[in-house]
Design an enzyme around this catalytic site. Structure first.
Site, PDB file in Angstrom:
ATOM      1  N   SER A  46      15.702  21.365 -15.590  1.00  0.00           N
ATOM      2  CA  SER A  46      14.613  22.278 -15.895  1.00  0.00           C
ATOM      3  C   SER A  46      15.183  23.516 -16.575  1.00  0.00           C
ATOM      4  O   SER A  46      16.318  23.916 -16.298  1.00  0.00           O
ATOM      5  CB  SER A  46      13.910  22.658 -14.593  1.00  0.00           C
ATOM      6  OG  SER A  46      13.287  23.907 -14.712  1.00  0.00           O
ATOM      7  N   LYS A  58      17.014  21.362 -10.529  1.00  0.00           N
ATOM      8  CA  LYS A  58      16.265  20.153 -10.868  1.00  0.00           C
ATOM      9  C   LYS A  58      17.060  19.061 -11.552  1.00  0.00           C
ATOM     10  O   LYS A  58      17.877  19.322 -12.419  1.00  0.00           O
ATOM     11  CB  LYS A  58      15.092  20.517 -11.812  1.00  0.00           C
ATOM     12  CG  LYS A  58      13.970  21.321 -11.199  1.00  0.00           C
ATOM     13  CD  LYS A  58      13.305  20.644 -10.006  1.00  0.00           C
ATOM     14  CE  LYS A  58      12.473  19.448 -10.345  1.00  0.00           C
ATOM     15  NZ  LYS A  58      11.223  19.795 -11.002  1.00  0.00           N
ATOM     16  N   GLU A  89       9.726   8.758 -17.013  1.00  0.00           N
ATOM     17  CA  GLU A  89       8.347   9.218 -17.211  1.00  0.00           C
ATOM     18  C   GLU A  89       7.850   8.901 -18.614  1.00  0.00           C
ATOM     19  O   GLU A  89       6.683   8.554 -18.823  1.00  0.00           O
ATOM     20  CB  GLU A  89       8.258  10.735 -16.971  1.00  0.00           C
ATOM     21  CG  GLU A  89       8.375  11.086 -15.504  1.00  0.00           C
ATOM     22  CD  GLU A  89       8.584  12.584 -15.284  1.00  0.00           C
ATOM     23  OE1 GLU A  89       8.090  13.090 -14.287  1.00  0.00           O
ATOM     24  OE2 GLU A  89       9.254  13.233 -16.114  1.00  0.00           O
ATOM     25  N   HIS A 148       0.827  -1.222   0.000  1.00  0.00           N
ATOM     26  CA  HIS A 148       0.000   0.000   0.000  1.00  0.00           C
ATOM     27  C   HIS A 148       0.860   1.270   0.000  1.00  0.00           C
ATOM     28  O   HIS A 148       0.429   2.307   0.503  1.00  0.00           O
ATOM     29  CB  HIS A 148      -0.952   0.050   1.208  1.00  0.00           C
ATOM     30  CG  HIS A 148      -1.704  -1.216   1.440  1.00  0.00           C
ATOM     31  ND1 HIS A 148      -2.941  -1.458   0.878  1.00  0.00           N
ATOM     32  CD2 HIS A 148      -1.379  -2.337   2.129  1.00  0.00           C
ATOM     33  CE1 HIS A 148      -3.354  -2.662   1.246  1.00  0.00           C
ATOM     34  NE2 HIS A 148      -2.415  -3.228   2.000  1.00  0.00           N
TER      35      HIS A 148
END
Ligand code: ARG
Length: 473
Positions: free
Chosen positions: A276, A282, A289, A155
């Protein structure tokens, strides 16, 4: 090539010609189409359906085309497909009188079905090899991390202590099944439809055993109507690849999570990260992704293919052609995400101290304390579960480190709940609450104990050896 002139008076409307053409995605079956024509012509020659001299000329042109490659074909929009373009090439080299015999006892319907199977089986094998290589890398990494303490989640909450090696071995097992699924589907791909003709075979005395042998098929499809119209082999392989891509997507998702500041469990290599354009700090997991994003394409294409197929009556209908670009899109995306997920996963940096820190911090050893009560004091697991649950609560309230709890603390709670102390020795409690010990004692088959991970890695290496060997045979 003037094949329309017999029946039709006018050339096809330009837009209609483009609309119906498959040349754009027939590049995937180019080599297979030439091979198919070669096998068919050899068979026509062998069975004396076409004169030896004419057959030899056709074969010479086909071999030349194979050498020159796809670009030697001179397409125009009136070419409906690769089959017409290849035939046109042969006619241009040999002349209509000879080349006109190449299409004897064959239809584009059995031809395209044959080509698709030939091209797909090559792709299946390439994907299988890429899966084996990924598994191989994961096994090595798992061995490296067989003692690296890691937290296992259920979970997405801390569950029990395990090792990073154990987790990586979990990946190998799902990939092994992906491999085996493809291996099984291959059997239903590697069947020869050639000789089915348009739908009802031919009156020429063809030799289907011979083309089956020449093209390396296991056997032929026995029913010609099934031969030209079945595409379930495509649905099956695309389903396998949808499952594979969902497994890869799960890996990518874990890499994304683990590399976040909240988890801080891994660092993805710079080569597989972006930054970024505005936030200088970043380091973004864009590659992972996009694995997540692109894997959806495969399931989407599976739905498209099923939708195209579901209402087509027997036998050949042109809608079948519409399946092909979706199939090749699936293949390209699968190859891309498999390769990149493999490279990215095998180059991550796992932060061992953080793994250990998490395993210590958040009651991940609670099950083992309950188990200890059952083992030492023979109290039912349900009662032990209750006592440990209360210990966790009390530790939380008193801001007490779970790993520091004593026999006295345990007894206070045990008395409250059962009226009796447990009197567990402190050293046993300490051992039960230590994640390193926890992992070591889970030494049953399938468990995270280092020797069990090693055993599992050994079994996986055996599997790899066997499959690589089969591949070479
Ligand atoms: N381009 C076609 C396909 O991919 C080849 C078969 C054409 N057959 C026909 N009867 N028009 O399906």
């Amino acid at each position: 090539m003037k094949i329309r002139d017999g029946r039709l008076k006018k050339a096809m409307d330009e837009e209609a010609a483009k609309f119906t053409s498959s040349v754009e995605f027939d590049k995937y079956i180019f080599e297979s189409d030439v091979k198919c024509n070669i096998a068919h012509t050899l068979m026509l020659k062998e069975e004396k359906i076409v004169d030896e001299e004419i057959a030899d000329k056709i074969l010479e042109a086909l071999f030349k085309l194979m050498d020159e490659g796809y670009d030697a074909l001179n397409f125009n929009h009136a070419d409906e497909d690769i089959h017409m373009a290849v035939e046109k090439y042969v006619i241009n080299s040999v002349g209509m009188v000879g080349a006109g015999f190449m299409h004897t006892a064959k239809s584009r319907n059995d031809q395209v079905a044959t080509d698709l199977r030939l091209s797909l089986r090559v792709k299946i094998n390439e994907i299988q090899i890429a899966i084996l290589e990924f598994i191989e890398g994961l096994v090595e990494l798992a061995i490296e991390h067989k003692n690296t303490i890691f937290i296992g989640y259920t979970h997405l909450q801390h569950g029990q202590a395990t090792t990073f090696g154990h987790h990586l071995m979990a990946y190998t097992h799902s990939l092994k099944r992906d491999y085996e699924r493809l291996k099984d589907s291959y059997k239903r791909v590697n069947l020869n439809p050639l000789g089915s003709g348009a739908l009802a075979t031919t009156t020429f005395p063809i030799n289907r055993e011979l083309t089956t042998k020449l093209l390396g098929f296991d056997t032929y499809l026995e029913n010609s109507m099934d031969g030209v119209s079945s595409r379930d082999f495509i649905v099956e392989v695309v389903s396998d690849l949808a499952i594979l891509s969902s497994n890869l997507c799960k890996i990518a998702e874990e890499l994304i999570m683990w590399s976040s500041y909240e988890f801080r469990l891994i660092e993805i290599a710079d080569e597989f990260s972006s930054t970024s354009s505005i936030m200088p700090q970043k380091k973004n997991p864009d590659v992972a992704e996009l694995v997540r994003g692109k894997s959806s394409i495969i399931t989407g294409e599976l739905m498209t293919i099923l939708m195209i197929l579901k209402g087509i009556p027997y036998t050949y209908n042109r809608d079948l052609q519409e399946i092909n670009p979706h199939l090749w899109n699936v293949i390209e995306n699968t190859e891309a995400i498999l390769s990149i997920t493999s490279k990215m996963t095998l180059s991550i940096n796992f932060k061992k101290e953080r793994g250990l820190e998490l395993a210590y911090k958040n009651f991940a050893t609670a099950t083992d304390l309950a188990d200890l009560m059952v083992k030492e004091k023979k109290i039912p697991f349900r009662i032990a579960h209750q006592i440990v649950g209360r210990i966790v609560n009390e530790s939380n309230i008193n801001n007490l480190n779970f790993n520091k709890i004593t026999s006295e603390f345990v007894d206070k709670i045990a008395i409250k709940l059962t009226g009796k102390p447990l009197s567990l020795p402190d050293d046993l409690i300490k051992k039960a609450l230590d994640p390193v010990q926890n992992v070591k004692s889970r030494n049953v088959i399938g468990g995270p104990a280092p020797e069990m991970v090693e055993l599992s890695a050994e079994n996986m290496r055996e599997f790899l050896k066997k499959e690589y060997r089969n591949d070479l045979d």
